[in-house]
Design an enzyme around this catalytic site. Structure first.
Site, PDB file in Angstrom:
ATOM      1  N   CYS A   1       0.851  -1.186   0.000  1.00 39.53           N
ATOM      2  CA  CYS A   1       0.000   0.000   0.000  1.00 39.53           C
ATOM      3  C   CYS A   1       0.894   1.246   0.000  1.00 39.53           C
ATOM      4  O   CYS A   1       1.898   1.294   0.697  1.00 39.53           O
ATOM      5  CB  CYS A   1      -0.941   0.093   1.189  1.00 39.53           C
ATOM      6  SG  CYS A   1      -2.165  -1.198   1.253  1.00 39.53           S
TER       7      CYS A   1
ATOM      8  N   ARG B   1       6.103  -0.805  -4.048  1.00 42.30           N
ATOM      9  CA  ARG B   1       5.607  -1.388  -2.804  1.00 42.30           C
ATOM     10  C   ARG B   1       4.625  -2.520  -3.066  1.00 42.30           C
ATOM     11  O   ARG B   1       4.303  -3.279  -2.150  1.00 42.30           O
ATOM     12  CB  ARG B   1       4.927  -0.308  -1.952  1.00 42.30           C
ATOM     13  CG  ARG B   1       5.872   0.812  -1.566  1.00 42.30           C
ATOM     14  CD  ARG B   1       5.133   1.946  -0.913  1.00 42.30           C
ATOM     15  NE  ARG B   1       4.625   1.600   0.395  1.00 42.30           N
ATOM     16  CZ  ARG B   1       5.303   1.666   1.517  1.00 42.30           C
ATOM     17  NH1 ARG B   1       6.556   2.049   1.483  1.00 42.30           N
ATOM     18  NH2 ARG B   1       4.755   1.345   2.659  1.00 42.30           N
TER      19      ARG B   1
ATOM     20  N   TRP C   1      -2.935  -2.854  -1.648  1.00 43.15           N
ATOM     21  CA  TRP C   1      -2.588  -4.273  -1.754  1.00 43.15           C
ATOM     22  C   TRP C   1      -3.620  -4.989  -0.894  1.00 43.15           C
ATOM     23  O   TRP C   1      -3.631  -4.842   0.325  1.00 43.15           O
ATOM     24  CB  TRP C   1      -1.177  -4.490  -1.232  1.00 43.15           C
ATOM     25  CG  TRP C   1      -0.615  -5.841  -1.512  1.00 43.15           C
ATOM     26  CD1 TRP C   1      -0.105  -6.298  -2.693  1.00 43.15           C
ATOM     27  CD2 TRP C   1      -0.478  -6.916  -0.582  1.00 43.15           C
ATOM     28  NE1 TRP C   1       0.334  -7.586  -2.552  1.00 43.15           N
ATOM     29  CE2 TRP C   1       0.117  -7.999  -1.263  1.00 43.15           C
ATOM     30  CE3 TRP C   1      -0.803  -7.083   0.766  1.00 43.15           C
ATOM     31  CZ2 TRP C   1       0.402  -9.203  -0.659  1.00 43.15           C
ATOM     32  CZ3 TRP C   1      -0.524  -8.294   1.370  1.00 43.15           C
ATOM     33  CH2 TRP C   1       0.072  -9.343   0.659  1.00 43.15           C
TER      34      TRP C   1
ATOM     35  N   ASN D   1      -3.062   2.599   5.121  1.00 44.19           N
ATOM     36  CA  ASN D   1      -2.130   1.493   4.940  1.00 44.19           C
ATOM     37  C   ASN D   1      -2.036   0.783   6.289  1.00 44.19           C
ATOM     38  O   ASN D   1      -1.810   1.429   7.308  1.00 44.19           O
ATOM     39  CB  ASN D   1      -0.758   2.058   4.518  1.00 44.19           C
ATOM     40  CG  ASN D   1       0.308   0.994   4.435  1.00 44.19           C
ATOM     41  OD1 ASN D   1       0.019  -0.204   4.482  1.00 44.19           O
ATOM     42  ND2 ASN D   1       1.554   1.421   4.297  1.00 44.19           N
ATOM     43  N   GLY D   2      -2.243  -0.547   6.297  1.00 42.01           N
ATOM     44  CA  GLY D   2      -2.177  -1.299   7.552  1.00 42.01           C
ATOM     45  C   GLY D   2      -3.397  -2.195   7.692  1.00 42.01           C
ATOM     46  O   GLY D   2      -4.143  -2.388   6.728  1.00 42.01           O
TER      47      GLY D   2
ATOM     48  N   GLU E   1      18.764 -18.434  -1.684  1.00 40.97           N
ATOM     49  CA  GLU E   1      18.517 -17.128  -2.300  1.00 40.97           C
ATOM     50  C   GLU E   1      18.323 -17.275  -3.827  1.00 40.97           C
ATOM     51  O   GLU E   1      17.425 -16.656  -4.407  1.00 40.97           O
ATOM     52  CB  GLU E   1      19.684 -16.194  -1.970  1.00 40.97           C
ATOM     53  CG  GLU E   1      19.776 -14.923  -2.783  1.00 40.97           C
ATOM     54  CD  GLU E   1      18.621 -13.938  -2.585  1.00 40.97           C
ATOM     55  OE1 GLU E   1      17.716 -14.215  -1.786  1.00 40.97           O
ATOM     56  OE2 GLU E   1      18.630 -12.905  -3.271  1.00 40.97           O
TER      57      GLU E   1
ATOM     58  N   LYS F   1      14.812 -16.195  -5.696  1.00 39.66           N
ATOM     59  CA  LYS F   1      14.797 -15.153  -6.725  1.00 39.66           C
ATOM     60  C   LYS F   1      14.148 -15.676  -7.992  1.00 39.66           C
ATOM     61  O   LYS F   1      13.325 -15.007  -8.606  1.00 39.66           O
ATOM     62  CB  LYS F   1      16.227 -14.702  -6.992  1.00 39.66           C
ATOM     63  CG  LYS F   1      16.353 -13.261  -7.254  1.00 39.66           C
ATOM     64  CD  LYS F   1      16.610 -12.378  -6.059  1.00 39.66           C
ATOM     65  CE  LYS F   1      15.638 -12.461  -4.924  1.00 39.66           C
ATOM     66  NZ  LYS F   1      16.013 -11.661  -3.799  1.00 39.66           N
TER      67      LYS F   1
ATOM     68  N   GLU G   1      10.268 -16.100  -7.405  1.00 40.44           N
ATOM     69  CA  GLU G   1       9.422 -14.925  -7.178  1.00 40.44           C
ATOM     70  C   GLU G   1       9.201 -14.083  -8.417  1.00 40.44           C
ATOM     71  O   GLU G   1       8.170 -13.437  -8.538  1.00 40.44           O
ATOM     72  CB  GLU G   1       9.891 -14.084  -5.979  1.00 40.44           C
ATOM     73  CG  GLU G   1      11.100 -13.209  -6.171  1.00 40.44           C
ATOM     74  CD  GLU G   1      11.363 -12.325  -4.928  1.00 40.44           C
ATOM     75  OE1 GLU G   1      12.549 -12.152  -4.618  1.00 40.44           O
ATOM     76  OE2 GLU G   1      10.431 -11.811  -4.312  1.00 40.44           O
TER      77      GLU G   1
ATOM     78  N   HIS H   1      17.742 -38.111   0.136  1.00 37.71           N
ATOM     79  CA  HIS H   1      16.720 -38.360   1.165  1.00 37.71           C
ATOM     80  C   HIS H   1      15.339 -37.929   0.684  1.00 37.71           C
ATOM     81  O   HIS H   1      14.444 -37.722   1.492  1.00 37.71           O
ATOM     82  CB  HIS H   1      17.117 -37.646   2.462  1.00 37.71           C
ATOM     83  CG  HIS H   1      18.426 -38.126   2.990  1.00 37.71           C
ATOM     84  ND1 HIS H   1      18.581 -39.356   3.598  1.00 37.71           N
ATOM     85  CD2 HIS H   1      19.666 -37.575   2.945  1.00 37.71           C
ATOM     86  CE1 HIS H   1      19.853 -39.524   3.915  1.00 37.71           C
ATOM     87  NE2 HIS H   1      20.530 -38.460   3.520  1.00 37.71           N
TER      88      HIS H   1
ATOM     89  N   LYS I   1       6.888  -4.947  -2.053  1.00 31.47           N
ATOM     90  CA  LYS I   1       8.268  -4.657  -1.667  1.00 31.47           C
ATOM     91  C   LYS I   1       8.399  -4.549  -0.155  1.00 31.47           C
ATOM     92  O   LYS I   1       9.376  -5.002   0.426  1.00 31.47           O
ATOM     93  CB  LYS I   1       8.706  -3.340  -2.324  1.00 31.47           C
ATOM     94  CG  LYS I   1      10.127  -2.925  -2.014  1.00 31.47           C
ATOM     95  CD  LYS I   1      11.118  -3.856  -2.673  1.00 31.47           C
ATOM     96  CE  LYS I   1      12.563  -3.493  -2.410  1.00 31.47           C
ATOM     97  NZ  LYS I   1      13.462  -4.604  -2.788  1.00 31.47           N
TER      98      LYS I   1
HETATM   99  C1  AGP Z   1      13.142 -10.440  -1.706  1.00 32.83           C
HETATM  100  O1  AGP Z   1      13.474 -10.694  -3.020  1.00 32.83           O
HETATM  101  C2  AGP Z   1      11.759 -10.660  -1.344  1.00 32.83           C
HETATM  102  N1  AGP Z   1      10.904  -9.861  -2.143  1.00 32.83           N
HETATM  103  C3  AGP Z   1      11.371 -10.769   0.106  1.00 32.83           C
HETATM  104  O2  AGP Z   1      11.680 -12.070   0.483  1.00 32.83           O
HETATM  105  C4  AGP Z   1      12.009  -9.785   1.128  1.00 32.83           C
HETATM  106  O3  AGP Z   1      13.364 -10.054   1.246  1.00 32.83           O
HETATM  107  C5  AGP Z   1      11.291  -9.927   2.486  1.00 32.83           C
HETATM  108  O4  AGP Z   1       9.951  -9.545   2.329  1.00 32.83           O
HETATM  109  C6  AGP Z   1      11.930  -9.125   3.591  1.00 32.83           C
HETATM  110  O5  AGP Z   1      11.923  -7.756   3.312  1.00 32.83           O
HETATM  111  P1  AGP Z   1      12.811  -6.752   4.129  1.00 32.83           P
HETATM  112  O6  AGP Z   1      14.245  -7.059   3.846  1.00 32.83           O
HETATM  113  O7  AGP Z   1      12.411  -5.393   3.620  1.00 32.83           O
HETATM  114  O8  AGP Z   1      12.484  -6.942   5.575  1.00 32.83           O
END
Ligand code: AGP
Length: 608
Positions: free
Chosen positions: A2, A27, A74, A100-101, A481, A485, A488, A504, A603
């Site tokens: 948001c 965001r 959002w 927002n919230g 990681e 990536k 997502e 396993h 974000k």
């Molecule tokens: C990262 O690519 C992601 N979009 C997500 O996992 C992100 O790292 C997570 O939401 C944590 O965000 P922050 O680092 O702003 O706390």
């Protein structure tokens, strides 16, 4: 998650609000709307979908007026429909708000309001706030808002317009970010600094429960009890261009290319030839020697940087390190006390679960050190100590340069703790520092050398439904990681596994052509990785290895190899991740997806 904007000035508000919302697109959102007021009328337009839908809706007849608020939503309560989009208003249309919230007690408040005769148009939690203001307004909007804020449970950042008090916006926050931009004969309200950075670099950053009463030529600040307060003006040094795409097709690509510079910045003044200095954080040598455990708490990518931190700290400092996902940590009654150092890691500094974990750790008596990229963020303000990541603004939802700087920040911290606790000799410390200082230059080389093969592989990966990332030790931390990536932004199902764990279970999924990214930079475990690579290769996998230049043995067992420059193997992560960031980017591009704003993701995750 948001975005809120507000404008009061001499110019037409609509284009400024839309532009501000565009700068907050990172965001994440699924609907958008604006409300603009002229004298005692408020014109509201709101649409499900991206901002271009809203822009089309207002193209012929844009709301006219010099005061307005805007929102990107959002969805949490209610689907992303036109009706559920913000702004929302009360029964009379006199009070118009964006939020927002999450209001946790909204159902109870709504039932009470319905009993009193209020009628609701949306399924949102937000709408109750507009009706509560209507119910409690007694001639002063500011006072009504403060009264209503006390009734709300949960989190909110609010911007409120009213026909009864035109030319004014009330802004208030709790656990969701909100700032007030200071201009000349104009003022701004936003969830985040980039929204209006092209107009001003001076801001008030509201703290929890603080309220701003803003007109075009005045900003008055109040605490929760309604007392006037003074705050320091926060001056931002980024210019507007720093937050732009800088000629790249997407923010994510720009941000990957900024990784070498980002590393340079996080190292600067902290690691110099022969020395590592973290005197900026107030941790005495005595405290450092007394800690018996480190807890790292974070979400998503930040938590994977934390796992890397665990391997590096445990190896160099010989101290136990636990890593927790923040949403688990806060509900598992963690065993921490004043002898524990808790490190929370968050690019945005606003992640709700990470913030709650920080507060929990403090309550249990632990000192909290935050790694964050955003100055003035909630986590930065509430932590006992902060190590800024200095990655510069990160706009793409997929975190890249901030991840690398989190990893490098752990290198710096590990070296510093090792120095204070004397767990490495002076000579070894000197050598390790020299290695870390090579990272920016080697990161540039890594991008240049891996780009072509990554682009070629992306053309093959785009056709796949599944992929695996495997590694051991720090290479396993990297595989987590790499897989996140890819999944997502390309929506390919990607799993990360410790390479020794394949037999396993997951080996059953390996068949002809399944892509496996095998990371083999931990040379002490290289032979073991080669065996694991052979296991997947024997079952038909299409294997892409990532290893150091000169480690050509792997070529016999894999289909493709990306070679990264040689560096002390403890620090390979900051380089080996780069081709995986590029692979995710180009695969998403090949598949034609919205790289910077993947579906369903935001974000800044400011709700639980
Ligand atoms: C990262 O690519 C992601 N979009 C997500 O996992 C992100 O790292 C997570 O939401 C944590 O965000 P922050 O680092 O702003 O706390």
């Amino acid at each position: 998650m948001c975005g809120i904007v507000g404008y009061l000035g001499e110019k037409e508000a609509t284009p400024i609000l839309i532009e501000g919302l565009e700068r907050l697109e990172y965001r994440g959102y699924d609907s958008a709307g604006i409300a603009v007021s002229v004298e005692d009328e408020i014109d509201v337009v709101k649409k499900a979908g991206k901002l271009k839908v809203l822009k089309e809706a207002i193209s012929e007849n844009p709301p006219a007026g010099k005061v307005g608020i805007g929102h990107t939503r959002w969805a949490t309560h209610g689907s992303p429909s036109d009706l559920n989009s913000h702004p929302h208003s009360d029964c009379t249309g006199d009070f118009v708000i964006v939020h927002n919230g999450i209001i946790e007690n909204f159902q109870q408040l709504k039932d009470e309001l319905v009993d009193k005769g209020h009628s609701f148009r949306s399924e949102t939690d937000t709408e109750v706030i507009a009706h509560l203001i209507e119910e409690n307004y007694q001639g002063k909007l500011r006072e009504a808002v403060l009264k209503v804020a006390r009734m709300l449970e949960g989190s909110y950042a609010l911007a409120i317009l009213s026909k009864r008090e035109p030319g004014k916006i009330i802004a208030i926050r709790r656990d969701s970010p909100l700032i007030v931009g200071i201009g000349e004969d104009e003022n701004y309200i936003a969830s985040d600094i980039p929204a209006f950075l092209q107009y001003t670099n001076q801001f008030y950053i509201l703290d929890d429960e603080e309220l701003a009463e803003v007109t075009r030529d005045n900003i008055s600040l109040y605490d929760a009890a309604g007392n006037r307060i003074e705050k320091d003006v926060f001056v931002v040094n980024w210019d507007a261009e720093m937050a732009e795409k800088g000629g790249y097709e997407h923010f994510m690509l720009k941000e990957i290319h900024e990784e070498p510079d980002a590393i340079r910045r996080v190292l600067s003044n902290r690691v110099t030839p022969g020395n590592v200095d973290l005197s900026e954080i107030n941790l005495s040598s005595e405290e450092i020697r007394n800690y018996d455990k480190i807890h790292i708490v974070a979400c998503g990518t930040a938590s994977y940087a934390g796992i890397m931190g665990k391997y590096v700290i445990e190896e160099l400092v010989r101290m136990p390190v636990e890593v927790d996902i923040a949403s688990e940590f806060r509900y598992r009654q963690p065993l921490i006390d004043e002898n524990s150092l808790v490190i929370v890691v968050s690019q945005s500094g606003e992640t709700a679960d990470t913030l709650a974990s920080l507060r929990l750790a403090q309550k249990k008596g632990a000192k909290v050190l935050a790694f964050t990229n955003v100055t003035g963020s909630s986590i930065a303000r509430e932590a006992d100590e902060v190590l800024y990541l200095q990655a510069g603004p990160e706009i793409a939802v997929a975190s890249t340069k901030a991840y690398i700087n989190m990893v490098v920040a752990f290198y710096i911290l590990a070296l510093y703790l090792a120095k204070v606790r004397s767990t490495v000799t002076e000579d070894r410390l000197y050598e390790l520092i020299e290695e870390v200082l090579r990272l920016p230059k080697l990161a540039t080389e890594t991008i240049e050398k891996s780009l072509e093969l990554v682009k070629e592989r992306a053309r093959v990966y785009k056709l796949q439904d599944n992929a695996f990332f495997i590694g051991r030790n720090i290479d396993f931390a990297l595989s987590l990681e790499g897989a996140l990536k890819l999944k997502e932004i390309s929506y390919i199902h990607a799993e990360a596994y410790p390479a020794g764990e394949l037999k396993h279970g997951p080996l059953a999924l390996i068949e002809d052509g399944v892509p496996v990214v095998a990371i083999a930079t931990r040379l002490s475990l290289y032979d073991k990785m080669l065996s694991n690579i052979k296991e997947v290769k024997a079952r038909g996998a299409d294997v892409l290895a990532i290893t150091f230049e000169g480690e050509t043995e792997v070529e016999k067992s894999v289909d493709h190899v990306i070679y990264i420059p040689r560096i002390n193997e403890l620090f390979s992560g900051a380089l080996a991740i780069i081709p995986m960031h590029l692979l995710a980017y180009y695969t998403s591009l090949e598949r034609g997806y919205d790289v910077d704003q993947p579906r369903n993701l935001a974000k800044s995750v400011t709700v639980e």
